[in-house]
Every structure is written in C-alpha cells, then in structure tokens.
Design a protein around this motif. Structure first.
Motif, PDB file in Angstrom:
ATOM      1  N   VAL A 146      -2.228   0.529  -3.442  1.00  0.00           N
ATOM      2  CA  VAL A 146      -3.176  -0.574  -3.490  1.00  0.00           C
ATOM      3  C   VAL A 146      -3.302  -1.177  -2.098  1.00  0.00           C
TER       4      VAL A 146
ATOM      5  N   VAL B   2      -1.557  -9.821  -8.936  1.00  0.00           N
ATOM      6  CA  VAL B   2      -2.764  -9.291  -8.282  1.00  0.00           C
ATOM      7  C   VAL B   2      -2.670  -7.772  -8.150  1.00  0.00           C
ATOM      8  N   VAL B   3      -1.530  -7.286  -7.688  1.00  0.00           N
ATOM      9  CA  VAL B   3      -1.342  -5.842  -7.528  1.00  0.00           C
ATOM     10  C   VAL B   3      -1.473  -5.145  -8.882  1.00  0.00           C
TER      11      VAL B   3
ATOM     12  N   LEU C  23      -4.467  -4.197  -0.182  1.00  0.00           N
ATOM     13  CA  LEU C  23      -4.863  -5.598  -0.279  1.00  0.00           C
ATOM     14  C   LEU C  23      -5.035  -6.161   1.123  1.00  0.00           C
TER      15      LEU C  23
ATOM     16  N   HIS D 172      -7.063  -1.947 -13.141  1.00  0.00           N
ATOM     17  CA  HIS D 172      -8.489  -1.730 -12.942  1.00  0.00           C
ATOM     18  C   HIS D 172      -8.761  -0.333 -12.400  1.00  0.00           C
ATOM     19  N   THR D 173      -7.967   0.072 -11.445  1.00  0.00           N
ATOM     20  CA  THR D 173      -8.111   1.403 -10.851  1.00  0.00           C
ATOM     21  C   THR D 173      -7.841   2.499 -11.870  1.00  0.00           C
TER      22      THR D 173
ATOM     23  N   GLU E 285       0.825  -1.208   0.000  1.00  0.00           N
ATOM     24  CA  GLU E 285       0.000   0.000   0.000  1.00  0.00           C
ATOM     25  C   GLU E 285       0.858   1.257   0.000  1.00  0.00           C
TER      26      GLU E 285
ATOM     27  N   ARG F  88      -3.036  -6.152 -11.638  1.00  0.00           N
ATOM     28  CA  ARG F  88      -4.433  -6.179 -12.112  1.00  0.00           C
ATOM     29  C   ARG F  88      -5.250  -5.112 -11.391  1.00  0.00           C
ATOM     30  N   THR F  89      -5.016  -4.957 -10.098  1.00  0.00           N
ATOM     31  CA  THR F  89      -5.731  -3.940  -9.323  1.00  0.00           C
ATOM     32  C   THR F  89      -5.360  -2.544  -9.793  1.00  0.00           C
TER      33      THR F  89
END
Length: 90
Positions: free
Chosen positions: A59, A78-79, A61, A85-86, A54, A81-82
């Motif tokens: 991000v 995962v990070v 999580l 998306h953001t 973060e 992709r987030t």
C-alpha cells in the motif's frame, strides 16, 4: 461449476504498525495510541513510515496520511481499508 472460496483481504495488525513506528522513531517502544506529533514526528519520519508500510503491504500512502492519522491504531485502519478496497477490485 467449481466453487472458489473468497480469499480474505490481507491486513496489517496494530502491533505490526507499532513496530513500523518504533523503527521509524528509533525508540524502544511506542503504543498503539501514541501521537505522531507528541513523539516528535516530522515529514522525514512520516516518509519513513509510509515507505515501510509500502514494503510490508504494497500500500502506497502519502506521508500526509500519517499527519491525518497520527497514531499507529488510526493509520492501521487506513491501511486495512485500502487493502480491502484493493482486494475487492481483484
């Protein structure tokens, strides 16, 4: 009409994630595919990893994401992709 190029979504590299894990475990080096549980990871380690992600990326999580993606390479995906998306919502 002015053309504004799309900005690339920020991303985190596997090397950066591996540094986060190395710091959280307090060890000299971890590889991209080292397993969280095999390294002795537990809930406090997962919380440290999540907090550092973060700080570096913005991000947030849950620590559970580390359990579900127990390698630096997997968690990096995962990070990223987030982040994508953001960025797509901006």
């Amino acid at each position: 009409m002015t053309f504004v190029p799309e900005l690339e979504a920020p991303s985190m590299t596997v090397a950066e994630m591996t540094e986060v894990w190395t710091s959280a475990f307090g060890t000299a080096h971890l590889g991209a595919h080292d397993d969280f549980f095999d390294c002795g990871g537990h809930s406090l380690t997962a919380a440290r990893i999540s907090q550092q992600i973060e700080v570096l990326t913005g991000v947030r999580l849950p620590a559970l994401a580390v359990f579900d993606n127990p390698t630096p390479a997997g968690l990096t995906q995962v990070v990223n992709r987030t982040l994508q998306h953001t960025a797509g919502r901006s």
